[in-house]
Structure formats: C-alpha cells, structure tokens
Design an enzyme around this catalytic site. Structure first.
Site, short mmCIF file in Angstrom:
data_model
loop_
_atom_site.label_atom_id
_atom_site.label_comp_id
_atom_site.label_asym_id
_atom_site.label_seq_id
_atom_site.Cartn_x
_atom_site.Cartn_y
_atom_site.Cartn_z
N GLU A 210 -20.03 -31.84 19.31
CA GLU A 210 -18.72 -31.94 19.92
C GLU A 210 -18.24 -30.67 20.63
OE1 GLU A 210 -16.85 -34.74 20.04
OE2 GLU A 210 -18.42 -35.86 19.02
N SER A 486 1.00 -72.75 -31.61
CA SER A 486 0.51 -72.19 -32.88
C SER A 486 0.18 -70.71 -32.82
CB SER A 486 -0.74 -72.97 -33.32
OG SER A 486 -0.41 -74.30 -33.64
#
Length: 784
Positions: A210, A486
């Site tokens: 770059e 239950s």
C-alpha cells in the site's frame, strides 16, 4: 513672442532641428511611471491576498488540527461492548470430562498437534491433555500464557500441573468464548489490537503493498500521485491510487468516500498534520485497527484483529504466514476478494502479496513456495462469528440494566463476563430442535422453554426460549406463567422430612379418596392419575410414583402455608397460593423460576440467586462495583440429602424410569410434572454438573396430550445424549445416617431385623428399636 494662455500655460521655446524634444504632459515618461505603479499595486494586492490565503489556510489547518487531536488523543473508536461466556475452571475434582474439555478447546480454536510448541496448541491421550493456553484477560486479572498437563479419572479432573515446574495448581482457567459484541452506533465492529501484537509480516506486507515510502514521506507522496495520474491517464480509467496510508487513514477517520478535488485537498492537509503530530507507529496502529476488512451482514468488519476472527476464527497472533498475507490482500477490495464467493480470485491476490514479500527479501523462495501452495484456511462459513442467543442475551441486558443502568452498553470498551456455558447451550439447542421436530408431527403449535444452570457456580448455563432457538421474540424460558404440576412435590416432601421425628422416607401415607371443602362450600377431590388407591403407601413410593392423594394428605398434615414458605425460601419469586390445590402444583411459574428452586435442591439446600453475569469491566479493565445477591441455607443439608435421594429413585424406578434406563450406571435426579388435562408438560432434573428445567406446551394453553415423562423429559434426555451426564456423587453429609425401617409400619429397626428396608434418615431422629423378635439368619443377612 508670447502667446496668451490660461494661468498654468507655459512659454513655448523654439527648438533647433535635431534637438531633443522637451517633455510635455503628453510624453511617454508619465506612462512608464503609471505602469510601474500599477505593477506595484498588483504586487501589493497579490501579497496581501497571499497573506489572507495563508492566514485562511493556517486557520483551517488549526481547525483540522483540533479535529485530529480530539480524535487521536481522545477516544478513536466506540468499541462495542464485548460479551463473554463463562471461563471454564479446571481443578482437582472438577466435574468436567475428558471429552468435554476437548470440545471446549475445539470451540476456542485450539489446534491439536503431536507436541505443543506454541500457545493455542494441545495434544491428548486417553486420560491426559497437554495444553498450551493463550494469555487472556480474566475478571480477576491478566492471565499469562501457560502450559499445563491435565489428568482425568472417571469422576472428572484429577490433577492440573504446570509443566514449567511441575507444580500442582489449585485452579486453572481457560479463556472465555467471545459470544458477541453489542453494536449500538454506526454498525462498525472492531476488536482493538495494539501494534505490538500485530505480526511483523502483516506490517511488512502492508507497507510493500500500500505505501512503500511510508517511513520516508511526510503524510503525502507527490511522486506517487503523479505516477498514479500518468498510469490512469494512459489506461483511460482509474487503475492505481497515489494515496499514502496516512491519507487513507485521514479519509477513513474524517471524510466521506465521495470523489472530489475539495475532499482530496482536505485529505492531503489532514495527512500532513497527522504525520507532523504523531509517530509512524501510532499512525500504523490506528490504520491497522480502522481499515475496512469486510462485511458481516449488517456489521462492518474493521481492523486486523476482528478480521482475523471473521475470516479464520482465531486470534491474529496464531495466524499462519499465508493467512497473514491474505489479511493484507483483502484490503484492496473486501467485496471483490471475498474468499467465500471468489476463492480463486482471493487466493491469487494473496499470492501476489506473498510474491512482494519474497521480492523484498522478507521470504525465502522455499517459504514462498510453501505458502502459495497452502489453502486459504478459512473458518467454516456455517460456523457463526456471533452467537444467536436471543433468550439469554435478553436476560443479560435486563440484568445489566437493573444493576448498572441503561446507559452502560453505550460506553466504549465495556467487557461483560457471563455465566453461559457454550457447550451446554449447544447441547440444549440441539435437544430442543430434534425433540420438538418429533413431537410437533402431531401438533405444530407445540412450544418449549428450557433453562440449564451450573450447579456449582449458581449461574444460568444455557437458555432456549423457542423451538427455533435463534428466534427473536417471546422468551418462554422467562416470560410464561403456567401451572407447574408435580414439580412442586419435592418441596412438599422436603417440608415433611424436615420434621424427622414425624416423617421419614418409609413413613406410611394414607392413599384413600379425600374430599376437601373451602369456606364457600366448594369441594375439591384430588385423584391419583391411575384412579387407583392402595390404603397406604410408604412416603418414598408416593414420591417416586408422583401419587396425588398421599401427597395432599401429607401436605394438609404439615400445613399448606409451611409448604409455601419452603418454596419461597428456595427462591420462588412470585406469590404462592394458600389453597390445598397448591400441593399438586396449582402454582404458576416459568422454567427460570423452576430452575431457581431446583438449583437450591441440587446445591445442598443453599439458595443463591441465579445470575447471568459474573463481572463487568470498564475500558480500563477495572471491575465495576455491584451489590452481591443474598445467599442463605433454605433447606437444611441433611433434609436436602433425603430429597435428592428420593429424586434419584424417581429416575431409577419411578415416573422417570425411562430416563434411568437410557443412562444405566449413571446416578441422576429428576421429577416429572403435568398440569390438568395434560396442558403443560414439565421436567426438572440434575446430574453432577447441571440443573435443567423444561416446559413443553402450547401458547394458547390448549391440551397437548403429553405428560412430563414423554414431553419435557424427552428434551432433557436428548440434552444428556448431546452432553453426556456426570453421575451424581451424593457425598454423605453431617446429620444423615443409613437407617433401617420396617416396610409396612415405617418404624426404625436394627439392621438384622426381618422385613426391613435400608434408607437414609436424619441422625437426630433415627432411634431403632432395641430388638426386633427373630433376627435374620447369617445367609439372610448376606442376601439382605
């Protein structure tokens, strides 16, 4: 001769031929003076304008400098809040199996090798794992890289030894899994990594690709701009850019991507200021964490640190050279070089970066050849970068809001450490999907809610709020309120067993039809599920067979209010009905509420508020203060031991016997539950590691035709298939003795008596009779 003239007329003097003409008002000399004056005026105007321009540019540069300083010296980015899973703790006796640790290491991206040589690697034999752990930030402080040898036995972890000095460690943590980052602003996602932790080949490749003169120019490279312009003119279109890394950083930080001369000028000025103000290393660090690297659905992937996780599923320090080269290669066009859509194009670009490294002497020819021949090594595209945990994250966000306020997640750099166990969550989601797919064949409207807790840590380990686990919507694990059936019975029996002088596991209970009348004259006649009665049954039989009538008789004898108090003390947060029907589960709750109460039973009767968060660190990695939840002994350990024992009998030979048959040799505790007309199917149970609470039913409260044993329990069984259970240890507790009771009367007897059953009992109330008539013979004792 004189002529008559006006006041300022001069005498006319005759001149000789050839003589120089006298200067008059019409001569050229005044014109030269006028030209010189105009030039001077022009020059004066130019330098004054120049000063004005310089002043304006200077002021503009000062303005830009302030913008740059505020960004660079303040908060460069809003770093999303990071949400982590629990950190797996390994210590001698930990209920963690060899296979569970292997699965955790795979999830964390550790590599299995023959001999670990660097962090992120491990080797494994049948009973040991040689692990080189990564360094990481733990809520208790920074944890260094460390190599350990972990040994296992049938009960879990047997030892953890540091290989550098062979010292046995009391506790050893693995790094947590990064579950998600909470994006609150512009959709940018990043994981900040200091330049010192970026591998050097990435920096070398970036500069070569770059900006080769990065360390020589002053923010702008005029020669590169001219060269790029000439190339683009000859090509007829843009093929090359002349921007430096500093210019790209300026554009990304402060400017739009709009192409205009004004923007380019501003970009250049800002680049020069940035280069003047800050070191090259600071500029590089900012660039490496700012650069756009791809798109993860609605999130923009920024910076090398997050890109490493996004493309390869591992920290940047552990990337191979070809993987590092790819990160630089993709900068040119993350969409164009998308490796999942265009792998050949992406690999060609990566190979070009590798070639530049070789040409610059950063790679040898053999290294280059080996690198270009390697695959891209991407993470599997179906492996999520972000965990879809809508039900759990909803609880986390609510808890953060309650404890720290609603603005917390808007702060930058927050780290949230949760209780989630990724492996438990994965097992729960698979269990829900597979089981509900089968159950929904007959009823498409069936839904599910599931909560799994960590028995030891007391936190929420997993949560599923819909039969489609990733669905964002109604969270049935938390928000539903349905009769628990239950599932209330263990608290009825716990209340009775706490009165050891009156009740034990062998105490006979009445099993005869009963009708109760309230103050308004209304009657209630509970019935057993099979509509059969047997005069009387031992307390343990009534419990494990989930018999309704004996339970109501017992509950009425000990007091409905007392049962409600036991349930509330165990962590039930809503009001509990004081009507007798409460004894059979006419109490509305959610899977989270059930999990809280059963966590208390699994944790030796100790109540700890279930949480989803263990710690929150700020941007400076300092823990935020928070009020700790109350802890208390809700049920005495001795009484709780008897309840746990009874719950293991439910699995061994009671209503959950099918679960026991599926896991022979493994001690599990559980309880089934079904509401009236089979509208709600419930199950709650636990092994040595986790407690689970599951509801299956319909949102419209319609009948399902399911019982607890064939609905919710099927989900739990699938969960254990996905996450093999650890057998309950049931260590003896103080206050409990192995007792012997006559089968019919429940009276305590000596161990050599006839017709007795061995059951645990409370020590303080166990007083066996001095004699029992004719004792057992020696061979009967052996059989007994």
């Amino acid at each position: 001769m004189k002529t008559k003239a006006s006041g300022n007329t001069k005498d006319v003097v005759p001149q000789k031929k050839g003589a120089k003409k006298s200067t008059t008002t019409n001569s050229k000399k005044p014109k030269r003076k006028g030209s010189l004056g105009a030039g001077r005026k022009m020059w004066s105007m130019c330098w004054k304008l120049g000063l004005i321009v310089v002043a304006i540019v200077s002021l503009y540069c000062i303005y830009l400098d302030q913008i740059i300083a505020n960004k660079f010296e303040g908060q460069k980015w809003h770093l999303p809040a990071q949400v982590f899973s629990r950190s797996m703790a390994l210590y001698p006796g930990a209920a963690i199996s060899h296979n569970q640790l292997l699965s955790e290491l795979k999830l964390l991206g550790y590599r299995k090798v023959a001999n670990p040589r660097q962090v992120g690697e491990f080797s494994a034999s049948k009973t040991k794992i040689d692990l080189w752990r990564r360094p990481f930030l733990h809520p208790q402080g920074q944890q260094p890289a460390q190599r350990v040898m972990i040994a296992f036995n049938t009960r879990g972890v047997s030892s953890v030894a540091r290989l550098s000095d062979h010292r046995q460690l009391a506790v050893f943590h693995l790094e947590p899994v990064l579950l998600d980052r909470i994006i609150t602003g512009d959709g940018e996602d990043r994981l900040f990594v200091p330049k010192a932790q970026i591998p050097q080949p990435i920096i070398d490749a970036l500069i070569l690709t770059e900006d080769r003169t990065f360390y020589e120019h002053y923010g702008v490279n005029p020669f590169a701009i001219v060269r790029a312009a000439m190339v683009n003119i000859s090509a007829g279109h843009t093929v090359q850019g002349g921007s430096t890394l500093t210019q790209q950083l300026a554009k990304n930080f402060f400017l739009s991507s709009q192409r205009s001369l004004t923007r380019k000028v501003r970009e250049a000025l800002m680049a020069i200021i940035i280069d003047f103000r800050y070191s090259k290393d600071a500029i590089l660090e900012a660039y490496l964490n700012e650069v756009y690297m791809g798109q993860d659905k609605a999130r923009g992937v920024h910076g090398m640190g997050l890109a490493s996780q996004f493309y390869f599923g591992r920290p940047i320090a552990e990337l191979t050279l070809p993987q590092q080269a790819f990160l630089v290669a993709v900068i040119k066009g993350p969409s164009y070089y998308n490796p999942w859509r265009s792998p050949e194009r992406a690999q060609a670009r990566r190979d070009l970066v590798l070639r530049l490294l070789m040409d610059a002497g950063k790679l040898t020819v053999p290294q280059y050849k080996a690198a270009v021949e390697s695959p891209l090594g991407l993470r599997k595209s179906d492996k999520p970068v972000h965990q879809k945990l809508p039900a759990f994250f909803a609880v986390v966000k609510q808890e953060l809001n309650d404890k720290y306020g609603g603005a917390l997640l808007k702060r930058s750099g927050i780290k949230v450490y949760t209780t989630l166990d990724p492996m438990a969550q994965k097992a729960a989601e698979k269990a829900v999907k597979d089981t509900m797919k089968r159950l929904s064949k007959n009823d498409k409207s069936l839904q599910v809610g599931m909560v799994v807790t960590d028995k030891y840590a007391g936190g929420i380990a997993a949560m599923v709020g819909d039969k489609v686990p990733g669905y964002h919507g109604y969270n049935r694990a938390v928000e539903i309120r349905r009769p628990i059936g239950s599932l209330i019975k263990p608290f009825v029996y716990a209340t009775a067993l706490s009165e050891g002088d009156k009740y034990n596991l062998a105490t006979p209970l009445k099993d005869q039809p009963i009708t109760l009348k309230n103050g308004q004259g209304k009657t209630w006649s509970p019935k057993n599920v099979d509509r059969k009665y047997s005069e009387q049954v031992p307390l343990l039989t009534a419990f494990k067979k989930s018999m309704n009538v004996p339970t109501v008789n017992l509950g009425m004898a000990i007091g409905v209010k007392n049962v409600g108090n036991t349930l509330k003390t165990a962590g039930w947060r809503d009001n509990v009905s004081q009507y007798p029907s409460m004894l059979l589960g006419a109490v509305n709750g959610s899977p989270l509420m059930v999990a809280q109460a059963y966590q208390t039973i699994a944790d030796s009767g100790r109540y700890r508020h279930l949480s989803s968060i263990t710690a929150v660190l700020d941007s400076d990695n300092q823990a935020l203060p928070v009020r700790r939840e109350e802890r208390k002994q809700a049920i005495s350990p001795a009484t709780d031991y008897l309840v746990q024992y009874a719950m293991t009998q439910v699995v061994q030979s009671g209503t959950a016997a099918r679960l026991g048959q599926a896991f022979p040799g493994v001690k599990l505790a559980g309880k089934t539950g079904t509401s009236n007309d089979s509208r709600d199917s419930w199950f709650a149970g636990f092994d040595e590691r986790n407690v689970a609470a599951i509801w299956v039913g319909r949102d419209d409260n319609g009948k399902t035709g399911l019982y607890g044993s064939n609905g919710a329990m099927a989900v739990y069984q699938a969960f254990l298939n996905n996450r093999p259970p650890m057998s309950l240890r049931m260590a003896p507790v103080s206050g409990v003795v192995n007792g012997y009771f006559e089968r019919t009367s429940g009276i305590a007897k000596q161990d050599d008596c006839r017709n007795v059953v061995a059951l645990p009992a409370l020590t303080e109330s166990y007083q066996p009779a001095a004699n029992c008539g004719k004792p057992l013979s020696w061979w009967q004792r052996i059989l007994n």
